[in-house]
Design a protein around this motif. Structure first.
Motif, PDB file in Angstrom:
ATOM      1  N   VAL A 125       0.867  -1.178   0.000  1.00  0.00           N
ATOM      2  CA  VAL A 125       0.000   0.000   0.000  1.00  0.00           C
ATOM      3  C   VAL A 125       0.900   1.222   0.000  1.00  0.00           C
ATOM      4  N   VAL A 126       0.681   2.087  -0.978  1.00  0.00           N
ATOM      5  CA  VAL A 126       1.507   3.286  -1.157  1.00  0.00           C
ATOM      6  C   VAL A 126       0.620   4.520  -1.234  1.00  0.00           C
ATOM      7  N   ARG A 127       1.245   5.664  -1.193  1.00  0.00           N
ATOM      8  CA  ARG A 127       0.534   6.937  -1.328  1.00  0.00           C
ATOM      9  C   ARG A 127       0.761   7.465  -2.744  1.00  0.00           C
ATOM     10  N   GLU A 173      -4.357   6.505  -0.952  1.00  0.00           N
ATOM     11  CA  GLU A 173      -3.549   5.340  -0.626  1.00  0.00           C
ATOM     12  C   GLU A 173      -4.103   4.185  -1.434  1.00  0.00           C
ATOM     13  N   GLU A 199      -7.651  -0.288  -2.142  1.00  0.00           N
ATOM     14  CA  GLU A 199      -7.528  -1.461  -1.273  1.00  0.00           C
ATOM     15  C   GLU A 199      -8.776  -2.338  -1.325  1.00  0.00           C
ATOM     16  N   LEU A 241       4.447   4.496   2.644  1.00  0.00           N
ATOM     17  CA  LEU A 241       3.766   4.914   3.860  1.00  0.00           C
ATOM     18  C   LEU A 241       4.755   4.849   5.027  1.00  0.00           C
TER      19      LEU A 241
END
Length: 84
Positions: A17-19, A32, A48, A64
């Protein structure tokens, strides 16, 4: 020529999970999303909860502070029309 040092582009793992600094939610915060793949110079991300993937530039992807990962059974391939 500018003398600014080059900042390395972050390379996430599949399922991380990234921004996404280029896309914002309704409150103005960066989205995100789950990293799916990088193809043709674009990063493919997905919410997600699932849904359609979108693309962003690799320079817009940020880790994150506390890494999170989701299991990605099989990274999807983008539609052929996305690569043209």
């Amino acid at each position: 020529m500018p003398s600014h040092p080059r900042i390395p582009v972050y390379k996430p793992a599949v399922g991380e999970v990234v921004r996404d600094l280029a896309h914002r939610d309704t409150s103005g915060k960066p989205l995100e999303a789950v990293y799916m793949d990088t193809l043709a110079g674009l990063v493919y991300l997905r919410h997600e909860a699932g849904g359609c993937e979108w693309t962003t530039k690799p320079a817009h992807v940020q880790a994150l502070p506390s890494p999170r990962f989701l299991t990605v059974q099989r990274p999807s391939r983008p539609r052929a029309s996305d690569l043209t």
